[in-house]
Design an enzyme around this catalytic site. Sequence first.
Site, PDB file in Angstrom:
ATOM      1  CE  LYS A 202      51.572  45.015  36.874  1.00 32.25           C
ATOM      2  NZ  LYS A 202      52.364  44.114  35.850  1.00 32.25           N
ATOM      3  CD  GLN A 249      71.913  48.573  45.654  1.00 29.65           C
ATOM      4  OE1 GLN A 249      72.245  47.489  46.141  1.00 29.65           O
ATOM      5  NE2 GLN A 249      72.914  49.476  45.820  1.00 29.65           N
ATOM      6  N   PRO A 250      69.134  51.168  47.849  1.00 28.96           N
ATOM      7  CG  PRO A 250      70.529  52.151  48.963  1.00 28.96           C
ATOM      8  CD  PRO A 250      70.252  50.845  48.746  1.00 28.96           C
ATOM      9  N   GLY A 251      68.288  54.208  45.805  1.00 25.81           N
ATOM     10  CA  GLY A 251      68.804  54.911  44.550  1.00 25.81           C
ATOM     11  C   GLY A 251      68.062  56.130  44.466  1.00 25.81           C
ATOM     12  CB  CYS A 258      55.377  49.226  35.927  1.00 25.13           C
ATOM     13  SG  CYS A 258      55.813  48.488  34.202  1.00 25.13           S
ATOM     14  CE  LYS A 323      64.395  47.483  34.714  1.00 26.39           C
ATOM     15  NZ  LYS A 323      63.479  46.198  35.085  1.00 26.39           N
TER      16      LYS A 323
END
Length: 433
Positions: A202, A249-251, A258, A323
Amino acid sequence: MFVRRIGVIGTGYVGLTTGACLASLGHHVVCADVDADKVKRLSAGEVDILEPGLAELVAEGIAAGRLSFVLGASAAVDGAEVVFLCVPTPMGVGGVADLSIVESVLEEVGALLPPGCVVVNKSTVPVGSAQRTAELLDREDVAVVSNPEFLREGSAVHDFLNPDRIVVGCDQQDAAERVAALYARLGAPTVLTDAASAELVKYAANCFLAMKLSYVNAIAELCDRLGADISDVTEGVGYDKRIGQAFLQPGPGWGGSCLPKDTSAMLQLADAADYEFRLIRATIDTNNRQRQRMVEKVRLAVTGKRGGSLSKVRLGLLGLTFKAGTDDLRDSPALAVAALLRQAGAQLVAYDPAVRSGDTRIDEGITVVDDPYVAAEGVQAVVVLTEWPEFRTLDWAKLAAVVARPVVVDTRNLLDPDVVRRAGFEWNGLGRR
Ligand code: UGA
């Protein structure tokens, strides 16, 4: 088919999704929570988490008599063959996962677990927790299994029912097989291993995802500096099957409940094992810098120069959640960037489809409005911070008519630059020409 009586403790997004989905697979599931009002609402089929398909599955499960909700953990373990622990493990002091809720649940139900029952740790817990759980329980007739979840908020039901893999860890093979069999209908590859390895899967998975994002954000920065185009670069890179197109995907930086928690926990667990995990440290540092970098982008777009002042500059923010597809604001990069913009003196008006005006979770320094066109009134720049698809289809000509200056800083590369430019805006993305 293999039908089990299952208890699920905790009805947050992991617990409720797990309970409803296991019921949809034919199992009989009793879900417990400590919040009496929530239990009442869930029993009436009312789901207050924004999770596509979840309310429908809950209603179906209740109607089929396979899903019910009870107050308190004890009631859920009565007669259960498998008990899932799905309670929060928040980030505690020094970035170490706080297991106090898990521990208090174990104390409550320890003696009540039916002989032969299997306890499943679904919450993200430090490596060694299954063993610690077994010690706390001190029941030779109860096995403890680690079975991490890989659900994304906003597509948790889909992810549960279409898993890339099932991971089950236990030193007792038969208990691990019993848990794996619960998911047999899903036909996913199954990794049967020891508890510590399952627990590490995880953290290793979430940290890898965070690393992938920090990497792509760094490449986007290089694109800005070198005049290259990040969307072509990631497409070219992603066709390599060893890398893949997803999660490139850049951001404005990664966030949520998490990845930040698990990267911190990974540092701690490496530290405790006397290993300096520099790669993860750099992953976190790059993410923190990314937020500041977004502020610099806004500065440049608004003032035309690096280091220009944002004092008293009015900005319209589109998006606040961490998001799209969720109303979750925990560790939201949008809020982190907003806080930095505020520190720089900017005045912020924000719109988010999942956040209403007056939402008490939002700092007073941000004025939340219920209409994107109102958020844009009189602003020096519109700043896109969350990738809600509906921002793409806003009437950009109408927005151009209400802003003070037609400038967009699109920190998600969400908008179609041609559409926005045709409406008269100057569009600024990340690593895009
Ligand atoms: C994450 C993992 O993706 C799940 O597999 C895992 O089960 C879950 O954590 C968990 O540990 O419970 P989640 O926190 O719901 O899921 O969010 P993600 O979809 O992974 O997004 C995390 C952040 O990365 C968001 O801020 C998102 O905007 C950002 N992101 C994601 C990007 O900037 N670019 C991308 O291409 C993808």
